[in-house]
Structures are given as C-alpha cells and as structure tokens.
Design an enzyme around this catalytic site. Sequence first.
Site, PDB file in Angstrom:
ATOM      1  N   THR A  45       0.832  -1.214   0.000  1.00  0.00           N
ATOM      2  CA  THR A  45       0.000   0.000   0.000  1.00  0.00           C
ATOM      3  C   THR A  45       0.862   1.258   0.000  1.00  0.00           C
ATOM      4  O   THR A  45       0.405   2.322  -0.423  1.00  0.00           O
ATOM      5  CB  THR A  45      -0.958   0.044   1.216  1.00  0.00           C
ATOM      6  OG1 THR A  45      -0.193  -0.019   2.414  1.00  0.00           O
ATOM      7  CG2 THR A  45      -1.948  -1.111   1.180  1.00  0.00           C
ATOM      8  N   GLY A  46       2.104   1.163   0.461  1.00  0.00           N
ATOM      9  CA  GLY A  46       3.014   2.306   0.437  1.00  0.00           C
ATOM     10  C   GLY A  46       3.464   2.626  -0.981  1.00  0.00           C
ATOM     11  O   GLY A  46       3.343   1.797  -1.885  1.00  0.00           O
ATOM     12  N   SER A  91      -8.769   0.427   6.130  1.00  0.00           N
ATOM     13  CA  SER A  91     -10.054   0.366   5.427  1.00  0.00           C
ATOM     14  C   SER A  91     -10.994  -0.686   6.012  1.00  0.00           C
ATOM     15  O   SER A  91     -10.765  -1.895   5.892  1.00  0.00           O
ATOM     16  CB  SER A  91      -9.903   0.105   3.930  1.00  0.00           C
ATOM     17  OG  SER A  91     -11.168  -0.125   3.335  1.00  0.00           O
ATOM     18  N   SER A 131      -9.307   4.286  16.105  1.00  0.00           N
ATOM     19  CA  SER A 131     -10.572   4.596  16.786  1.00  0.00           C
ATOM     20  C   SER A 131     -11.623   3.526  16.503  1.00  0.00           C
ATOM     21  O   SER A 131     -12.632   3.441  17.211  1.00  0.00           O
ATOM     22  CB  SER A 131     -11.099   5.957  16.327  1.00  0.00           C
ATOM     23  OG  SER A 131     -11.326   5.961  14.929  1.00  0.00           O
ATOM     24  N   TYR A 154     -11.162  -5.309  10.514  1.00  0.00           N
ATOM     25  CA  TYR A 154     -10.090  -4.328  10.738  1.00  0.00           C
ATOM     26  C   TYR A 154     -10.047  -3.907  12.206  1.00  0.00           C
ATOM     27  O   TYR A 154      -8.990  -3.894  12.850  1.00  0.00           O
ATOM     28  CB  TYR A 154     -10.291  -3.111   9.837  1.00  0.00           C
ATOM     29  CG  TYR A 154      -9.367  -1.963  10.180  1.00  0.00           C
ATOM     30  CD1 TYR A 154      -8.003  -2.038   9.898  1.00  0.00           C
ATOM     31  CD2 TYR A 154      -9.848  -0.814  10.816  1.00  0.00           C
ATOM     32  CE1 TYR A 154      -7.141  -0.993  10.231  1.00  0.00           C
ATOM     33  CE2 TYR A 154      -9.001   0.226  11.145  1.00  0.00           C
ATOM     34  CZ  TYR A 154      -7.653   0.129  10.858  1.00  0.00           C
ATOM     35  OH  TYR A 154      -6.800   1.153  11.196  1.00  0.00           O
ATOM     36  N   VAL A 184      -7.094  10.659  10.281  1.00  0.00           N
ATOM     37  CA  VAL A 184      -5.874  11.388   9.944  1.00  0.00           C
ATOM     38  C   VAL A 184      -5.943  11.867   8.491  1.00  0.00           C
ATOM     39  O   VAL A 184      -6.400  11.148   7.611  1.00  0.00           O
ATOM     40  CB  VAL A 184      -4.634  10.490  10.137  1.00  0.00           C
ATOM     41  CG1 VAL A 184      -3.349  11.311   9.989  1.00  0.00           C
ATOM     42  CG2 VAL A 184      -4.663   9.787  11.495  1.00  0.00           C
TER      43      VAL A 184
END
Length: 324
Positions: A45-46, A91, A131, A154, A184
């Site tokens: 994903t980076g 996600s 969260s 997740y 974020v």
Amino acid sequence: MNNCIEFPKGTSFLVTGGAGFIGSNIVEKILYLGHKVKVLDNFSTGKRENIAEFLKKSNFELIEGDIRDINTCRTACKDVDYVIHQAAWGSVPRSIEMPVLYDDINVKGHLNMMQAARENNVKKFVYASSSAVYGDDPILPKQEGSEGKVISPYALTKRINEEYADLYYRLYGLETVGLRYFNVFGKRQDPNGAYAAVIPKFVKELLGGIQPVIYGDGETSRDFIFIDNVVEANLKACIATSEASGKAFNIGYGQKTSLNDLYKKLSELLEKIDISPRYEKEREGDIKHSTASIEKAKEILKYNPQYSVNEGLELTIDWYKNNL
C-alpha cells in the site's frame, strides 16, 4: 510543530510502513531532527514516491520486506532504539471483504514486529491502533476504557494488537505504546481507489469538477486530525515515561466535524461551491459518530496538537494543488 521533542545524537528508528502516508511523514520529521531511520515496507500500500527524496540521505535505509516474515523483522530491528510500527492494511470496507488477509497482515505482522523488537532490546515499541476499536459503543467523546463490540475485521485486528502489546509489556517488559488514530489527513494521503479516505477523495474530485459521494445523510461525524499532530504523538510516545507502557491512547483533535460541514469547508477553500455532493446509502461497518477525548494522551504523553482542523485543511489543499 512543537519542537521540544529531543533525542540523543545517534538515536536510530525503524518505521514500518514508512512508505505509506503516515509513515513517510514520520520518517521526514525524524530525518529533519537529524536521526537515523530505517524503513521496512513491502509497497503493498506504500508508495516509492513517498520516500524517493529520502533515498539519497546517508542516515536513511530502506529494507524492502514483509512484516509477515519474522526473520525480516529481526533484521530490521537490529541496532534500533525505537520501533514506530505503522505497517498494516487499513479500510473497514476492504477488511469485511478480506478478513483472513487482514488477520495475517495486521495481527501476525504486529506480533512478529513485537517479538523482533523484544529480541533486539528496543527501548520503545510505538504502534498504530485505531478509533475503530470503539466499535458500537455510543458514548461521545470516545474514552479509553469504554470500548464496545467491534463491527469489522479491521477493528478486531487493532483490538488484538492492543491486547498483545499490553501482554508483551506485562510478560516480557517490552515498553509498548498504542496510538488510536482518529481520522488522519494531510500530505501524501492517497486520493485514489475505492478505499481512499474521505478528505483526499473529496479534494481530488472537487479539483477535477466531479461530484463527490457522501455515504448516508452527511450528518455522520468524525474527529479529523492533521498529520503533523500525529507525527508529534508518535515521537512523544517514544520518550514517554513507563506510565504509558502497555496502554493505548486516543490521537485526535477532540473536535466533531460532520461530513456535510467538511464538504462545505472544502468546497469553499477550493472555490467549488457550485458542486453539490451526491448522497448514497451508508456503508456497512461504518460508525455513525466518532470524537476523541484526548485528555489521557495530553496528560501521559504530553500530546498537544498544534494544528487545528482548518489549518490542516488549508495546508493539505496547498499540497494537493501542487501534487495532484
């Protein structure tokens, strides 16, 4: 950013997922402070462009590898003072489609990293939680110790990460600190793909003259937190006292913003007020409201977010205008 974060000369860091959005911003700050950084990333994903400017620096090292391989983790943790573990798959909707893969990356990878950190006598293991661990708990603001039932794979992986981190501290003395990120946003956040976060997606679509989609009635609210505040939290967690170890802390701004209000603000900043959003049904696994109580992080980590949501949005939009 608050500049009172200091480490001894020659301090070395490992940032897993350092080519990702949050990871690359942490790496940039550590390099700015003059310290050594290793990045472990498999680029699932980076993005290589996120760390391209760091590759020529003598105090930067890239290890291309996977956190699911314990030996790669051991090699990466050698001669490291602090591990800042950001490598994971995010996600909620994607995790509902791929629960087995999420367990493999987010749980096994996390455990491998903690074990490698422990074997290499790392001073502190700071890791990304979420969260999402609050699940269906309706109480606002979200407060550590008041977690409901998780509602996505997740979220469960992050809950397990926290339990393992607490256990590794109690059982083996590895000083672990979890950071429950709220929403974020900031530079280098990917606006592309079905699972892109809402702010970069809205910005890209508004800049392109495309009508963005809001899921639900738009009154869904989030605690949006600018990336520089999150970088500060990670570095302060590294130097926190042992009172922080084994615990997880909310990292938000402590302010509620509805998607409708966010959309209005972005369309004003981008001078696109003529484009109205399109509303579609709510997505499975999404929490309706989320705001952080950040008192515990302020007290124990000395976390003090320097950038407001509006300041962060303005800086973020400037970056996207120059980089999209």
